[in-house]
Design an enzyme around this catalytic site. Structure first.
Site, PDB file in Angstrom:
ATOM      1  N   HIS B  68       0.833  -1.201   0.000  1.00 56.66           N
ATOM      2  CA  HIS B  68       0.000   0.000   0.000  1.00 56.66           C
ATOM      3  C   HIS B  68       0.873   1.259   0.000  1.00 56.66           C
ATOM      4  O   HIS B  68       0.586   2.235  -0.706  1.00 56.66           O
ATOM      5  CB  HIS B  68      -0.918  -0.047   1.234  1.00 56.66           C
ATOM      6  CG  HIS B  68      -1.690   1.194   1.466  1.00 56.66           C
ATOM      7  ND1 HIS B  68      -1.342   2.118   2.431  1.00 56.66           N
ATOM      8  CD2 HIS B  68      -2.792   1.694   0.854  1.00 56.66           C
ATOM      9  CE1 HIS B  68      -2.207   3.110   2.412  1.00 56.66           C
ATOM     10  NE2 HIS B  68      -3.098   2.884   1.471  1.00 56.66           N
ATOM     11  N   GLU B  71       2.216   1.863  -3.396  1.00 60.49           N
ATOM     12  CA  GLU B  71       1.161   2.430  -4.261  1.00 60.49           C
ATOM     13  C   GLU B  71       1.099   3.958  -4.106  1.00 60.49           C
ATOM     14  O   GLU B  71       1.063   4.689  -5.103  1.00 60.49           O
ATOM     15  CB  GLU B  71      -0.182   1.800  -3.899  1.00 60.49           C
ATOM     16  CG  GLU B  71      -1.392   2.405  -4.572  1.00 60.49           C
ATOM     17  CD  GLU B  71      -2.481   2.787  -3.570  1.00 60.49           C
ATOM     18  OE1 GLU B  71      -2.776   3.995  -3.462  1.00 60.49           O
ATOM     19  OE2 GLU B  71      -3.013   1.889  -2.882  1.00 60.49           O
ATOM     20  N   HIS B  72       1.146   4.434  -2.863  1.00 60.08           N
ATOM     21  CA  HIS B  72       1.128   5.891  -2.647  1.00 60.08           C
ATOM     22  C   HIS B  72       2.330   6.552  -3.320  1.00 60.08           C
ATOM     23  O   HIS B  72       2.200   7.581  -3.979  1.00 60.08           O
ATOM     24  CB  HIS B  72       1.200   6.187  -1.144  1.00 60.08           C
ATOM     25  CG  HIS B  72      -0.136   6.264  -0.476  1.00 60.08           C
ATOM     26  ND1 HIS B  72      -0.555   7.365   0.222  1.00 60.08           N
ATOM     27  CD2 HIS B  72      -1.153   5.369  -0.401  1.00 60.08           C
ATOM     28  CE1 HIS B  72      -1.768   7.146   0.704  1.00 60.08           C
ATOM     29  NE2 HIS B  72      -2.150   5.933   0.352  1.00 60.08           N
ATOM     30  N   GLU B 143      -4.469   7.813   7.398  1.00 62.93           N
ATOM     31  CA  GLU B 143      -5.342   6.854   6.707  1.00 62.93           C
ATOM     32  C   GLU B 143      -5.582   5.637   7.604  1.00 62.93           C
ATOM     33  O   GLU B 143      -6.706   5.114   7.685  1.00 62.93           O
ATOM     34  CB  GLU B 143      -4.700   6.431   5.375  1.00 62.93           C
ATOM     35  CG  GLU B 143      -5.624   5.597   4.517  1.00 62.93           C
ATOM     36  CD  GLU B 143      -5.002   5.198   3.171  1.00 62.93           C
ATOM     37  OE1 GLU B 143      -3.852   5.557   2.898  1.00 62.93           O
ATOM     38  OE2 GLU B 143      -5.698   4.513   2.403  1.00 62.93           O
TER      39      GLU B 143
END
Lengths: 420, 427
Positions: B68, B71-72, B143
């Site tokens: 994740h 991905e950012h 997040e």
């Protein structure tokens, strides 16, 4: 695509959109009334019962079974807030007959069910069926309680109730625990009948298949209703508080929520929307680039404009120790726009973002239905291309004017309990 | 290699190309639609915490949440932000990381060729620095806090922790604040080089497009990759569950639950068959017209939030029932009895047929939406099946298949109940 709109009764419109690419059909009837906090629960429960059962299929189980026989067709009701208005409705969706494996008439079956649900519910002696009422009253209690499950949605509602206090928009579209408790099978049925008689009504049918029976069904149903429609006001600007008000509440949460509500009497809806996109609606907006990317204060910081209420709502999920820092940066970015520091890239990028969304109206049945309903609320049916040309005409000066017209009205903080 | 895949039932079709670069490409031209959706995805998700390439002596073990995090960071090019590029062409771009895949996508109605170039270019151009890693810690940290405040998320991960002993599916996709603090640019490059190999990726494009134009851009922008023989390692996972019950109190207005069975995992077409049988079982157990549903509804135990979900991937498979209730034990008891009843009495042909028709209609409708079609083709690649296999298998499904699934997989000793209770509920 073929678009047509006709009046089928006093303040009852029927919009038909025929687009051959669709494999299913959708029929929605919306009822628009002033939002009255004392009646909102009655209205919501009454409309929920409509999509549970009808005089033919008298229970939830019976109607559910026949819907699944009709290829998983759906019928549901909704109650939403639009400014100071309550928009109630019933919507159904079903597979086109040409995809029926065994040749069933799904369309005919669903039009009959829709008609029975809307015009012939399971009711007698001026009251809905008691069991259906009890189930839907419990559903509403649960819905009211469950609002806190989504912290952002709950905080949004609290911010709206503070910013629009003493205005209809400050209330929930479905009322309160107290008004839900006061509802009865008779009061909800009376509310349903009252809405049939007095609401401004808009029906929308979207399909690949033209079907005159849709109009026939609606005309026949409304023919038995003694209509006394009451006009509604779609725009109701919210007055600015003399002093900005901050309300903070503590919860057992890990992330704090900050909502800032600004008010404006600004008269140009296109400039206000474009302003909002530039400030905080995209991943290249001022808020995203500065509050999130530059200062790493949050995962999201965004805004949305309500021309109807003359308000701009900015929200972010932040740590308690960063709330002031985030607020300062948000106000600093707003100040940038007041001073005209808006680049051509920001304006053009935001216009392309709007154009992209507008060009995709029509790719789903729901987008067609929503598009034409919104245009009717705005009093003018125009195409997405025509609307885009209005956004394109917005000048930098108008954006600066929009920025300068915004004044902070209220702040709602959902705080964690860990730090004092 | 180029082939046309189609569904004789619905008339839908798409083109599948095995590109010389190693990438699988799916293109569906959808007449009458304005929009274009493109998805460029890697078979890489939160469960891929241990791996090695052919030639590597040792396995690499990475911090939780790194897929994740990567991905950012891929959205930052060396010279600009990807969102600025999309802003110039008018696309809406984003990405998502799940348990077993990372997907980068855009949606647009104009300039799709330019947008496709941006997508292919930035995903193949990683640029990670310590400074940019440090900057992301605050954003992803928030997040993580946001998802920790989401009771639906917590109730599911609590259940997964009780269901799986060792499988990394029980790990939160974004990791924890502590685990992401261990991420370095070097680790990101190691993961990127291993998983973002075109032999491990797919491009799916649907909507108002021309296949020749898409393929010409692919020829220009895709950089051929050598298949590095990626080897994934998952710890041995027993068939048993860890424990059958977990409860947590949270600041919620309505108590919620997830009731999940740990089923045996499958792969490829077998998983797809199992998914369909499991979905049919879920339909039966949440059937609004069933006696059980109606009794629980009248008693005020459940409401319209009572639904099912089939959850499967590499090494995991589960059927879950979710909803709001103040009486989760009673719901569990009722569901267990309903399963026993279905096993002893069999699946009524009439109920089977109506759910089969409903699921069929759902699939037909899915293929009438640009975004759904792009995701359908991407998912089919990830699962090792054809995009139209589901509809074909559904028509071949029998009540006996569903009965077999329920009998073999929905065992009481593999059932986990996870509850998020309101603060004022007495346990």
């Amino acid at each position: 695509m073929k678009y047509d709109r006709i009046e089928i009764g006093d303040n009852i419109g029927l919009t038909t959109i025929i687009d051959e690419k669709f494999k299913s059909s959708m029929l929605t009837v919306r009822f628009i009334i002033p939002l009255d906090k004392e009646k909102a629960s009655d209205n919501t429960i009454g409309f929920s019962i409509l999509s549970d059962a009808n005089s033919q299929y008298k229970t939830i189980a019976e109607l559910s079974e026949v819907l699944s026989e009709l290829y998983g067709s759906s019928i549901s009701s909704f109650s939403r807030k639009r400014g100071d208005l309550q928009v109630l409705g019933i919507t159904a969706s079903w597979l086109s007959n040409r995809y029926a494996i065994y040749g069933e008439d799904i369309q005919g079956g669903m039009l009959q069910i829709f008609s029975d649900c809307l015009f012939s519910p399971n009711a007698s002696d001026g009251a809905f069926d008691e069991e259906l009422f009890s189930i839907e009253q419990k559903e509403l209690f649960d819905r009211i309680e469950a609002e806190l499950n989504s912290k952002r949605a709950y905080a949004y509602s609290r911010a709206a109730s503070i910013a629009f206090r003493d205005e209809p928009a400050g209330n929930y579209s479905y009322g309160t625990r107290q008004t839900a408790e006061a509802a009865t099978a008779a009061s909800t049925y009376a509310a349903y009948r009252h809405i049939l008689e007095t609401a401004v009504i808009e029906a929308t049918y979207v399909s690949a298949d033209p079907d005159p029976k849709v109009e026939e069904m609606l005309r026949k149903g409304f023919a038995d209703v003694e209509r006394q429609p009451r006009p509604v006001e779609y725009i109701s600007k919210s007055p600015l508080k003399p002093q900005p008000e901050t309300v903070s509440e503590e919860f057992d949460v890990r992330q704090c929520q900050m909502f800032m509500v600004m008010k404006t009497p600004f008269a140009d809806p296109y400039a206000l929307k474009l302003f909002s996109v530039i400030l905080g609606e995209t991943a290249t907006s001022k808020l995203f680039r500065n509050v999130r990317e530059k200062l790493s204060l949050c995962y999201y910081c965004s805004c949305s404009a309500s021309f109807t209420k003359g308000a701009l709502i900015i929200d972010s999920g932040v740590e308690r120790r960063n709330i002031e820092k985030a607020k300062d940066e948000i106000l600093a970015q707003l100040d940038e726009m007041c001073r005209g520091n808006i680049t051509d890239e920001e304006i053009n990028g935001s216009l392309r973002y709007i154009e992209n969304a507008l060009c995709q109206v029509g790719d789903t049945m729901a987008s067609y239905s929503g598009w034409y309903f919104e245009r009717l609320c705005e009093g003018e049916v125009i195409t997405p291309q025509e609307l885009f040309s209005r956004y394109s005409s917005v000048t930098r000066e108008s954006l600066v004017e929009a920025a300068k017209s915004l004044k902070l009205d209220s702040v709602y903080l959902m705080l964690d309990k860990e730090e004092k | 290699m180029k082939e046309i895949l189609s569904s004789s039932r619905t008339g839908d079709s798409c083109i599948h190309v095995k590109h010389k670069s190693g990438l699988d490409i799916f293109i569906a031209k959808m007449n009458g639609f304005s929009g274009v959706e493109a998805v460029f995805a890697a078979k890489y998700g939160s469960v891929n915490t241990m791996f090695r390439n052919r030639g590597d002596k040792d396995y690499t073990v990475v911090p939780e949440g790194i897929a994740h995090f990567l991905e950012h960071k891929l959205f930052e090019n060396e010279d600009c932000e990807v969102f600025e590029l999309y802003s110039k062409t008018g696309a809406t771009g984003n990405a998502a990381t799940s348990f077993d895949r990372t997907a980068y996508y855009f949606s647009c109605s104009k300039n799709y060729q330019e947008n496709l170039k941006i997508l292919l270019d930035f995903v193949q151009k990683p640029f990670f620095t310590q400074e940019s890693v440090d900057k992301e810690l605050g954003i992803i940290g928030q997040e993580i806090q946001m998802t920790n405040d989401n009771p639906d998320w917590r109730v599911m991960f609590n259940m997964l922790k009780c269901m799986f002993h060792t499988h990394p599916v029980k790990i939160d996709i974004a990791g924890t604040q502590e685990s992401i603090a261990k991420i370095t640019p070097e680790l990101l490059y190691k993961c990127y080089d291993s998983f973002y190999n075109l032999n491990n990726m797919v491009l799916s494009v649907a909507g108002n497009v021309k296949a020749d134009e898409v393929l010409a851009i692919c020829d220009e922008y895709l950089r051929p990759c050598e298949d590095k023989g990626l080897e994934l390692v998952f710890p041995d996972e027993p068939d048993t569950i860890v424990k059958s019950d977990i409860r947590e109190k949270e600041e919620v207005g309505a108590s919620i639950f997830t009731l999940g069975w740990k089923c045996r995992p499958a792969s490829g077409i077998d998983r797809l068959k199992k998914n369909i049988a499991a979905a049919m079982a879920g339909e039966l157990l949440t059937d609004v017209s069933s006696d059980m549903y109606q009794r629980l509804l009248r008693e005020g135990v459940i409401n319209s939030t009572f639904v099912y979900e089939v959850f499967s991937g590499d090494g995991f498979f589960s059927v879950m029932l979710n909803g709001e209730t103040e009486q989760p034990d009673y719901v569990r008891e009722s569901v267990v009895n309903e399963v026993k009843r279905l096993i002893s009495e069999g699946i009524p042909e009439k109920d089977f047929r109506r759910f089969q028709k409903g699921m069929y209609a759902g699939l037909v409708r899915e293929m009438n939406d640009v975004e759904n079609v792009a995701n359908l083709m991407m998912s089919a690649y990830m699962d090792g099946v054809s995009p139209y296999d589901t509809i074909d298998l559904l028509t071949k499904l029998t009540p006996q298949d569903v009965h077999d699934f329920i009998s073999n997989e929905l065992s009481e000793d593999k059932l986990v109940l996870s509850v998020i209770e309101r603060m004022d509920v007495q346990s």
